[in-house]
Design a protein around this motif. Structure first.
Motif, PDB file in Angstrom:
ATOM      1  N   UNK A  24       6.790  -2.385   1.682  1.00 48.55           N
ATOM      2  CA  UNK A  24       6.919  -0.930   1.713  1.00 48.55           C
ATOM      3  C   UNK A  24       5.543  -0.262   1.607  1.00 48.55           C
ATOM      4  N   UNK A  25       5.363   0.815   2.359  1.00 42.79           N
ATOM      5  CA  UNK A  25       4.070   1.497   2.387  1.00 42.79           C
ATOM      6  C   UNK A  25       3.690   2.066   1.026  1.00 42.79           C
ATOM      7  N   UNK A  26       4.666   2.589   0.285  1.00 47.65           N
ATOM      8  CA  UNK A  26       4.372   3.150  -1.043  1.00 47.65           C
ATOM      9  C   UNK A  26       3.849   2.079  -1.994  1.00 47.65           C
ATOM     10  N   UNK A  27       4.410   0.875  -1.911  1.00 48.43           N
ATOM     11  CA  UNK A  27       3.919  -0.241  -2.733  1.00 48.43           C
ATOM     12  C   UNK A  27       2.488  -0.576  -2.320  1.00 48.43           C
ATOM     13  N   UNK A  28       2.253  -0.614  -1.032  1.00 46.83           N
ATOM     14  CA  UNK A  28       0.922  -0.923  -0.520  1.00 46.83           C
ATOM     15  C   UNK A  28      -0.110   0.109  -0.983  1.00 46.83           C
ATOM     16  N   UNK A  29       0.273   1.373  -0.988  1.00 40.58           N
ATOM     17  CA  UNK A  29      -0.653   2.436  -1.376  1.00 40.58           C
ATOM     18  C   UNK A  29      -0.892   2.483  -2.885  1.00 40.58           C
ATOM     19  N   UNK A  30       0.080   2.010  -3.668  1.00 41.81           N
ATOM     20  CA  UNK A  30      -0.006   2.135  -5.130  1.00 41.81           C
ATOM     21  C   UNK A  30      -0.782   0.999  -5.774  1.00 41.81           C
ATOM     22  N   UNK A  31      -0.635  -0.200  -5.253  1.00 41.83           N
ATOM     23  CA  UNK A  31      -1.224  -1.379  -5.910  1.00 41.83           C
ATOM     24  C   UNK A  31      -2.402  -1.914  -5.101  1.00 41.83           C
ATOM     25  N   UNK A  32      -3.447  -2.300  -5.818  1.00 38.79           N
ATOM     26  CA  UNK A  32      -4.655  -2.824  -5.165  1.00 38.79           C
ATOM     27  C   UNK A  32      -4.414  -4.182  -4.530  1.00 38.79           C
ATOM     28  N   UNK A  33      -3.564  -4.975  -5.141  1.00 32.33           N
ATOM     29  CA  UNK A  33      -3.298  -6.316  -4.603  1.00 32.33           C
ATOM     30  C   UNK A  33      -1.838  -6.679  -4.814  1.00 32.33           C
ATOM     31  N   UNK A  34      -1.336  -7.507  -3.905  1.00 31.74           N
ATOM     32  CA  UNK A  34       0.043  -7.983  -3.982  1.00 31.74           C
ATOM     33  C   UNK A  34       0.045  -9.502  -3.784  1.00 31.74           C
TER      34      UNK A  34
END
Length: 759
Positions: free
Chosen positions: A221-231
Motif C-alpha cells: 500500500x502506498x500509505x505504508x510506503x510513504x510512512x515507513x523508511x524501510x519494510x
C-alpha cells in the motif's frame, strides 16, 4: 500416501521394452523372463487406478490389505528399475573404457561376462515370482475394479488455458479490510498509542482463506510506503524469539497465522479474522481464474455457481478448481461432470485436507502427480528454481513420454519437465515468485503442501525436528527431507532404499559415518550442512544422477578419487577443484570430470587453482553433448590484493580451455580476474552458441572490456554484468563483431543487436 502406481509401472515397462529393442535381453540371458515381466506390468495396470484410490481414502481394517499390497508392488517395481540401472551402468562403463564404441557393441561385450549375465537373469526371475504372487492376491482377495483409459485431462485440453492469473482479489471486502489495517498500522486512528513502542497486528484465518493475499495488499500500500523508511517481508513457520525484543522502537509488525495462540503469544494489539468469500465474490473469482467470456458465462453460470459454493468461500480452493476447469471444454456437461465428481463427498481424508485440491490432483496425469508430490519435500518458503526441480524429477525418472515435445533425447525430457512445471503453475498448485525472472522460482502454499505430503507419506518423509526420529528406524522411505538441527546420522541406517536425500540443516556425524548405507541414492541436495565427513563415500553411490553441494556451507574442499565412476550424473553443482596439487593423486581433479558424459548441468568452483592449461583440457567440456548449463567460478576472495600480470595471463589460459559445447543454453563466469574474457565467448568464436539464452558475468575484478559481438547472439534473452569495476564504458564492440566495417554498422538498425533480450 501414494507416489502413483501407474507412473511407476509405466516407467519400468518403458525401460523393459527399450532393453528388448536394444537386444539387452541377450545380455540378461533371460529374454522370456523380461517379456513376462513386461506383460505382468501391463496386466496389473488395469487395476492400479482403483488400488491407488482405495490406498489414499480407505481407512477400514479390511483395506490394510490394500495398503500392504500397494507397498509390496512398489517395492517390486523399484527393484525392477534398479536391475535396469545396473545393466545400463555396466554398458556405460564398458562404452567409456572402449572409447567411441556404440551401445550395441558394448552390449555385445557384456555377453562375455557370464557371471554378470547369470546374476541379472536370476534377479529378473525372482522379480517375476513376486509379481505373480501379487497378481494372484489381487484376483483372489482384493478384487480391484478394472479401469480402462485415463480420466485425467492430461496435457491436451481443447481450450487454451489463460496463462497465469494473478488476480486473487475480488469484491469490496478485502479493500475495506486493507484500509482498516493500514490505518491501524500507521496510527491514524490511534493518537493515544505509544508511538515509540512495537505494535503487533495479527491476521487470522484458516488455511487458504487469503491471509497472505491481504498481508501483501497492505505491504504494498502506498500509505505504508510513504510512512515507513524501510519494510521487510519475512516468511518463517516459527518465530523463535519474541518479536518485541527483536524489533526497534516504533516498529509495526503484521503477522499472519492460523493459530490464535500465536497472536496472543506475540501480544498482538489487534487481531483481524479474515472472512470467507460470499458466493457472488466466489463466482467472480472463479470466472477470473478460467478467463470466461460473456457467452461462456451464460452457458456455465448455474453450474459454476454451485462449484464455487462447494469451495466454501476459500480463495485457494476456487483458484485450484479454476486450474482444473481451464483444462476442460467450457460446456455445461463438462462443468457438471466436475460438479458431480465423487471426490466432493469422499470420506477417509483428514478434515484439514481440501477436497478441491484432491480433485485437481486426480485430474493430473500419473507422471505429473509424482512431480507434484515431490515438490512438497522442500521446506516451507524454500525458493526452488525451475532448473533444479526439473533436474530432480529427471534424476528420479518421473518425466514420462507424454507427447509434449517433438524434440529428441535429453532436450525432449527437459522440455517435458518444463511443461510439467508450467502446468502446475497454471493449475495454481505452485505459486510463482514475482521477484524472479520468468517465473523461474516457485513456492507451494501450506494447504497444497499438506495434501502433497499426505499422498506421499508412505514413501516420503519431511523431518523438521527430532520428535519424529523414531519413524526413521521403524519405516522404510524412498525420499527424505531433513531440516532439523539435532538429528543423528545413525537414524538413517535402515533407509537403504532411499533414492532422494535433501538436507537443509546440520546432522550429528561421527568420523565413521558414511553414505555407503544409502546405496540407492539418485539425488543429493545439500544446503547448510557440513558433510566433509561423508565426502569420502560420495564416489560409492553408483546410481547418483543429481549432486548439488554448496561448497561454502558444506565445507567440502576436495572429493576423493573415483568420482569419474559416477557415469549417470546428470547434474554436478559445486564441484571443488582441489587446492593442493601434491595431494592430487588422492583427490579428484578436472580429469575426473572428463568421463562424465551425461552431464547436463555443471558448476565448477576454485578454478584459480588449476595449475596448467593441460590440466584444464582434461575436463573435456567441449565433448559433453548434453551440457546446457555451465558455471565457471574462480576465486571467491573479494579481498584479493593486487593481481600481477602473470596471474591474469594464467587464469585466461585456463579459462580458454573450458570452451563448452555448442548446445549450451546458460553460462555463468564468476570470480574471474583476467583482464579480458576467454576467446570463445567473443565473436567470431561465439557464433557457435546459437542456443545461448542466458549469460551471467559476476565479479570480474580486472576485466576491462565486455566480449565483442554479444549483440549478435540470436537467442540471448538474459544478460547480467555485476561487479566489473574496471569496465568504464560500453561501445559498439558489444553489439557488433570487432572489425565490422563502418558501412555495415550504419546499415544495421538497433534491432539487429540483441534481438531477444528482455529489457
Amino acid at each position: 500416501m501414494e507416489m502413483i502406481l501407474d507412473a511407476l509401472a509405466s516407467s519400468l515397462g518403458e525401460q523393459l521394452v527399450k532393453m528388448v529393442n536394444d537386444e539387452a535381453s541377450m545380455l540378461l540371458g533371460a529374454s522370456k523372463e523380461v517379456e513376462k515381466l513386461s506383460e505382468t506390468l501391463s496386466s496389473l495396470k488395469m487395476f492400479l487406478a482403483d488400488a491407488e484410490r482405495r490406498h489414499i481414502t480407505d481407512v477400514t481394517k479390511e483395506d490394510e490389505y490394500v495398503h500392504e499390497w500397494v507397498r509390496k508392488l512398489k517395492d517390486a517395481i523399484y527393484d525392477g528399475t534398479d536391475i535396469v540401472d545396473d545393466v545400463h551402468l555396466k554398458v556405460e562403463k564398458r562404452r567409456t573404457s572402449m572409447g567411441s564404441c556404440s551401445s550395441s557393441e558394448s552390449l555385445f561385450w557384456c555377453l562375455q561376462d557370464p557371471l554378470f549375465t547369470h546374476r541379472i537373469g536370476s534377479r529378473v526371475k525372482e522379480l517375476n515370482q513376486r509379481m505373480d504372487g501379487l497378481f494372484s492376491k489381487q484376483a483372489e482377495l482384493l478384487k480391484f475394479s478394472i479401469t480402462s483409459g485415463n480420466s485425467h485431462s492430461g496435457s491436451n485440453p481443447r481450450r487454451t488455458a489463460p496463462g497465469i492469473i494473478h488476480e486473487d482479489v475480488v469484491g469490496d471486502k478485502i479493500e475495506q479490510d486493507k484500509q482498516k489495517l493500514v490505518d491501524i498500522l500507521i496510527n491514524r486512528d490511534n493518537d493515544d498509542e505509544d508511538d515509540v513502542g512495537v505494535l503487533v497486528v495479527a491476521i487470522l484465518g484458516v488455511g487458504g482463506i487469503g491471509k497472505t493475499t491481504l498481508a501483501k495488499e497492505i505491504f504494498n500500500d502506498q500509505a505504508i510506503h510513504d510512512t515507513f523508511d524501510s519494510k521487510i517481508w519475512l516468511s518463517h513457520p516459527r518465530l523463535q524469539v519474541p518479536v518485541t525484543k527483536a524489533c526497534a522502537p516504533g516498529t509495526r509488525v503484521l503477522v499472519t497465522t492460523r493459530n490464535e495462540d500465536v497472536a496472543l503469544a506475540m501480544k498482538a494489539a489487534h487481531s483481524h479474522h479474515v472472512a470467507k468469500l460470499e458466493l457472488p465474490d466466489s463466482w467472480t473469482l472463479l470466472q477470473k481464474q478460467v478467463a470466461l467470456n460473456i457467452s461462456e458465462i451464460e452457458i456455465v453460470q448455474e453450474c459454476g455457481m454451485k462449484i464455487a459454493e462447494k469451495c466454501d468461500g476459500l480463495p485457494l480452493a476456487i483458484k485450484v478448481i479454476g486450474g482444473v476447469l481451464c483444462k476442460k471444454n467450457t460446456t455445461k456437461n463438462t462443468w457438471e461432470e466436475v460438479l458431480r465428481n465423487q471426490i466432493w463427498s469422499k470420506t477417509g481424508l483428514p478434515g484439514e485436507l481440501n477436497k478441491a485440491i484432491y480433485l485437481s490432483y486426480e485430474d493430473l496425469n500419473p507422471n505429473l502427480k509424482q512431480c507434484f508430490a515431490y515438490y512438497s519435500l522442500f521446506p516451507k518458503d524454500e525458493i526452488i528454481g525451475i532448473e533444479e526441480i526439473v533436474s530432480m524429477w529427471i534424476a528420479e525418472g518421473f518425466i514420462g513420454k507424454d507427447g509434449l515435445s517433438t524434440e529428441s533425447g535429453i532436450n525432449s525430457t527437459m522440455s517435458v519437465g518444463l511443461d510439467y512445471y508450467k502446468d502446475l503453475i497454471k493449475r495454481n498448485l505452485l505459486e510463482p515468485q514475482d521477484d524472479y525472472y520468468n517465473q523461474e522460482h516457485c513456492i507451494m502454499h501450506d494447504v497444497v503442501r499438506s495434501f502433497a505430503q499426505y499422498v506421499a507419506s508412505d514413501e516420503a518423509l519431511v523431518l523438521r525436528d527430532t520428535q519424529n526420529n523414531a519413524i526413521l528406524s521403524s519405516s522404510k522411505f524412498r525420499r527424505l527431507s531433513i531440516a532439523g538441527k539435532q538429528i543423528d546420522w545413525s537414524y538413517l541406517r535402515n533407509q537403504h532404499c532411499l533414492r532422494t536425500l535433501l538436507l537443509f540443516g546440520n546432522m550429528k556425524l561421527k568420523p565413521s559415518d558414511s553414505l555407503r548405507i544409502l546405496p540407492c541414492l539418485r539425488t543429493i541436495h545439500i544446503r547448510n550442512f557440513k558433510i566433509s565427513i561423508l565426502q569420502d563415500s560420495l564416489c560409492k553411490l553408483k546410481h547418483l544422477r543429481y549432486l548439488e553441494l554448496s561448497i561454502d556451507e558444506t565445507k567440502i574442499r576436495a572429493i576423493p578419487r573415483g568420482f569419474s565412476r559416477l557415469v549417470n550424473l546428470d547434474l554436478l553443482w559445486g564441484f571443488p577443484v582441489h587446492t593442493v596439487v601434491k595431494a592430487a593423486k588422492h583427490y579428484c581433479t578436472l580429469e575426473d570430470v572428463g568421463p562424465l558424459s551425461q552431464l547436463r548441468k555443471l558448476k565448477l568452483k576454485g578454478l584459480e587453482n588449476v595449475p596448467s592449461r593441460s590440466m584444464a583440457v582434461l575436463a573435456k567440456l567441449e565433448t559433453k553433448s548434453r551440457l546446457t548449463c555451465l558455471e565457471l567460478w574462480g576465486t571467491s576472495d573479494e579481498t584479493k590484493g593486487a593481481i600481477v600480470a602473470v596471474e591474469q595471463e594464467q587464469i585466461k589460459v585456463v579459462f580458454d580451455q573450458f570452451c563448452p559445447p555448442k548446445c549450451l543454453e546458460e553460462l555463468t563466469i564468476g570470480g574471474y580476474y583476467g583482464d579480458v574474457l576467454p576467446d570463445w565467448i567473443k565473436m567470431p568464436d561465439a557464433a557457435i552458441f546459437q542456443d545461448l539464452r542466458r549469460l551471467n558475468l559476476q565479479k570480474l575484478a580486472c576485466c576491462i572490456q565486455l566480449p565483442d559481438g554479444l549483440g549478435q547472439l540470436p537467442n540471448l534473452d538474459f544478460l547480467v554484468v555485476n561487479h566489473a569495476p574496471c569496465i568504464k564504458k560500453i561501445g559498439h564492440h558489444l553489439f557488433f563483431e570487432q572489425g565490422q566495417r563502418n558501412m555495415d554498422i550504419k546499415r544495421s538498425s538497433r534491432h539487429d543487436a540483441f534481438p531477444k533480450l528482455h529489457v
